[in-house]
Design a protein around this motif. Structure first.
Motif, short mmCIF file in Angstrom:
data_model
loop_
_atom_site.label_atom_id
_atom_site.label_comp_id
_atom_site.label_asym_id
_atom_site.label_seq_id
_atom_site.Cartn_x
_atom_site.Cartn_y
_atom_site.Cartn_z
N LEU A 21 0.87 -1.18 0.00
CA LEU A 21 0.00 0.00 0.00
C LEU A 21 0.91 1.23 0.00
O LEU A 21 1.63 1.46 0.97
CB LEU A 21 -0.90 0.00 1.23
CG LEU A 21 -1.89 -1.17 1.32
CD1 LEU A 21 -2.60 -1.19 2.67
CD2 LEU A 21 -2.92 -1.08 0.19
N VAL A 22 0.86 1.99 -1.07
CA VAL A 22 1.83 3.08 -1.22
C VAL A 22 1.19 4.42 -1.56
O VAL A 22 0.04 4.49 -1.97
CB VAL A 22 2.87 2.75 -2.32
CG1 VAL A 22 3.59 1.43 -2.03
CG2 VAL A 22 2.20 2.72 -3.70
N GLN A 57 10.05 -2.61 -2.37
CA GLN A 57 8.77 -2.41 -3.05
C GLN A 57 8.63 -0.98 -3.56
O GLN A 57 8.17 -0.74 -4.68
CB GLN A 57 7.61 -2.74 -2.10
CG GLN A 57 7.46 -4.24 -1.83
CD GLN A 57 6.45 -4.53 -0.72
OE1 GLN A 57 6.24 -3.71 0.18
NE2 GLN A 57 5.83 -5.70 -0.79
N ASP A 58 9.03 -0.02 -2.72
CA ASP A 58 8.94 1.39 -3.14
C ASP A 58 9.77 1.61 -4.40
O ASP A 58 9.32 2.28 -5.34
CB ASP A 58 9.45 2.31 -2.02
CG ASP A 58 8.54 2.32 -0.80
OD1 ASP A 58 7.41 1.78 -0.87
OD2 ASP A 58 8.95 2.88 0.25
N VAL A 59 10.98 1.05 -4.43
CA VAL A 59 11.86 1.20 -5.60
C VAL A 59 11.21 0.57 -6.83
O VAL A 59 11.18 1.17 -7.91
CB VAL A 59 13.24 0.55 -5.34
CG1 VAL A 59 14.05 0.45 -6.64
CG2 VAL A 59 14.01 1.35 -4.28
N SER A 60 10.64 -0.60 -6.65
CA SER A 60 10.05 -1.30 -7.79
C SER A 60 8.83 -0.53 -8.33
O SER A 60 8.61 -0.46 -9.54
CB SER A 60 9.72 -2.74 -7.37
OG SER A 60 8.51 -3.16 -7.87
N CYS A 61 8.05 0.08 -7.45
CA CYS A 61 6.90 0.88 -7.90
C CYS A 61 7.37 2.16 -8.58
O CYS A 61 6.79 2.60 -9.59
CB CYS A 61 5.99 1.23 -6.71
SG CYS A 61 5.24 -0.21 -5.94
N ALA A 62 8.41 2.78 -8.04
CA ALA A 62 8.94 3.99 -8.66
C ALA A 62 9.52 3.68 -10.03
O ALA A 62 9.38 4.46 -10.98
CB ALA A 62 9.99 4.64 -7.75
N GLU A 63 10.15 2.52 -10.16
CA GLU A 63 10.69 2.08 -11.45
C GLU A 63 9.56 1.92 -12.47
O GLU A 63 9.69 2.29 -13.64
CB GLU A 63 11.44 0.74 -11.32
CG GLU A 63 12.84 0.85 -10.76
CD GLU A 63 13.80 1.60 -11.68
OE1 GLU A 63 13.41 1.95 -12.82
OE2 GLU A 63 14.93 1.85 -11.25
N ALA A 64 8.45 1.34 -12.02
CA ALA A 64 7.30 1.16 -12.91
C ALA A 64 6.81 2.51 -13.42
O ALA A 64 6.47 2.67 -14.60
CB ALA A 64 6.18 0.41 -12.19
N ALA A 118 -3.02 3.17 2.89
CA ALA A 118 -1.58 3.47 2.96
C ALA A 118 -1.31 4.45 4.10
O ALA A 118 -2.14 5.29 4.42
CB ALA A 118 -1.09 4.05 1.64
N GLU A 119 -0.15 4.33 4.68
CA GLU A 119 0.16 5.09 5.89
C GLU A 119 0.28 6.60 5.65
O GLU A 119 0.57 7.04 4.55
CB GLU A 119 1.45 4.53 6.51
CG GLU A 119 2.62 4.57 5.58
CD GLU A 119 3.81 3.73 6.07
OE1 GLU A 119 3.60 2.75 6.79
OE2 GLU A 119 4.94 4.10 5.74
N ILE A 120 0.08 7.37 6.73
CA ILE A 120 0.11 8.84 6.61
C ILE A 120 1.52 9.39 6.54
O ILE A 120 1.70 10.61 6.40
CB ILE A 120 -0.68 9.55 7.74
CG1 ILE A 120 -0.10 9.24 9.12
CG2 ILE A 120 -2.17 9.22 7.67
CD1 ILE A 120 -0.66 10.13 10.23
N VAL A 132 9.99 11.11 -9.50
CA VAL A 132 8.88 10.36 -8.93
C VAL A 132 9.35 9.79 -7.59
O VAL A 132 10.52 9.42 -7.44
CB VAL A 132 8.40 9.23 -9.88
CG1 VAL A 132 9.52 8.27 -10.23
CG2 VAL A 132 7.23 8.47 -9.27
N GLY A 133 8.45 9.75 -6.61
CA GLY A 133 8.77 9.19 -5.30
C GLY A 133 7.66 8.28 -4.84
O GLY A 133 6.47 8.60 -5.02
N VAL A 134 8.03 7.15 -4.26
CA VAL A 134 7.04 6.20 -3.75
C VAL A 134 7.40 5.85 -2.32
O VAL A 134 8.58 5.66 -1.98
CB VAL A 134 7.00 4.91 -4.61
CG1 VAL A 134 6.03 3.89 -4.01
CG2 VAL A 134 6.61 5.23 -6.05
#
Lengths: 140, 140, 140, 140
Positions: C29-30, C125-132, C50-52, C116-118
């Motif tokens: 959850l991002v 996971q954050d890196v992989s989503c940002a890569e996408a 996703a967290e605050i 872009v930042g995730v």
């Protein structure tokens, strides 16, 4: 119409769309922010060419409308010279039109569960775009 | 009546209680903050349903009343346009009613040893709740 | 593929979509933020649940990747004890993986035009989503 | 045991009491903060003689535990040199023991609805006092 008691991403995106559609109609370039009950950002969109004040002011108006549970347009005269909250306006609270709280529940259970803020046009345009977004919340 | 020269937790809790009792009487939902001579929080209470501006504004009013050694209601006209402290109001100093300094000592030894701040109702309600708390300090 | 030299809202929305699709695939959850060449927010989306911390960290990573013209993953060892930028990490610069700069132009004209930042999943996971998201920028 | 899905003042006060009782048992002087799902203060209490860092750190730990949905003790190694979130610690996020998130709901509906933070003793004492408060939440 579905009963909503929290501002999810899906409805927030539709609120942004409605605000931007209204801005386009009025020839304004705006930023739109939707926040949750804690005043934390759910979504934000800045139209191409909209000013860089938007990322500060749109979330600020949305947060302020949650924090004080009134539209920032209604807050404006209270925060103006002679108003009983004069001095409130500053970096934290944005006290001019364009922020609208989102309500849920009925009667005693009624409460603010989020807010929308628009910035970039005239104050009248910002208010009108925020109204378009809030109306998605109410009817959506 | 016990002589007090510092704001301890026990008296601060009783001040909160008095402020909240007053708010309930007036149908207001408020946050209450009590700070020490350094303006640092001793205790804070937010009533169920009170707005999230409270955690910002109630401590802000309490701090401001200590910092300027006057009620924030008395500070308001000084901080307004035309007043000699115009420009004071901002994120640090909250310059509308609801903050009251707490005094101790007599004559030359008299000094501010803390403050109470209330936020969430109308300014008149906030002042009345802060007065209820301050009166616990004076007589308590 | 269209030549792009600025981060508009349309492409930014598609980048968010791609990041969220990737998060869903990974069960994360991002929050996703896309910023322009000035590091200012173009769009932001927080998934339900996703967290605050996301509204703070996702824009922070995007800004940081623009400000230093490198991924925040590459910045991490430089900002760590013993690294040559030790002390950089703080409220302003977020120095762990999940932020990726967006490049435009060729050769001497090549420059960072956004980021872009995730945030919200594990760093991987954050890196992989940002890569996408970044891959939408590159091929989009 | 009553089902709770939000951190009200009444339970928050009892959590403070439990934390302070534990501190007294351990000979520590602490500050205790309880925040809601948005990380906003519900109540705060500083024991007589507790340090003035408390009003900064106790709410900071409580907010951080909500923002990252884990105890600040669990966050500590992640934010330390070599950890994947190194650099997270700063003015906003307090990344050492003493903050605990408060959960509500079951299964898919499980979510963080608040947090408690304690500061003023050793980290072990702060953790133990925060545990005492969190256990009121769980069983209260």
């Amino acid at each position: 119409m579905k009963f909503r008691d929290a501002v999810g991403l899906e409805i927030a995106l539709r609120m942004c769309e409605a605000a931007i559609r209204q801005a386009t109609r009025e020839g304004a370039l705006v930023s739109v922010a939707v926040v949750d009950a804690g005043g934390h950002l759910v979504t934000f969109q800045r139209m191409e060419g909209a000013e860089i004040a938007g990322p500060v002011l749109a979330p600020g108006k949305a947060y302020t409308s949650v924090a004080h549970r009134m539209t920032t347009a209604d807050l404006a005269p209270l925060a103006a010279p002679g108003g009983e909250l004069y001095g409130l306006a500053g970096d934290r609270f944005v006290c001019f039109g364009g922020g609208i709280p989102l309500w849920a529940g009925y009667g005693e259970g009624e409460r603010v569960v989020g807010g929308v803020g628009v910035s970039g046009g005239t104050v009248a345009q910002d208010v009108s775009c925020a109204e378009a977004a809030a109306s998605v919340w109410r009817t959506g």
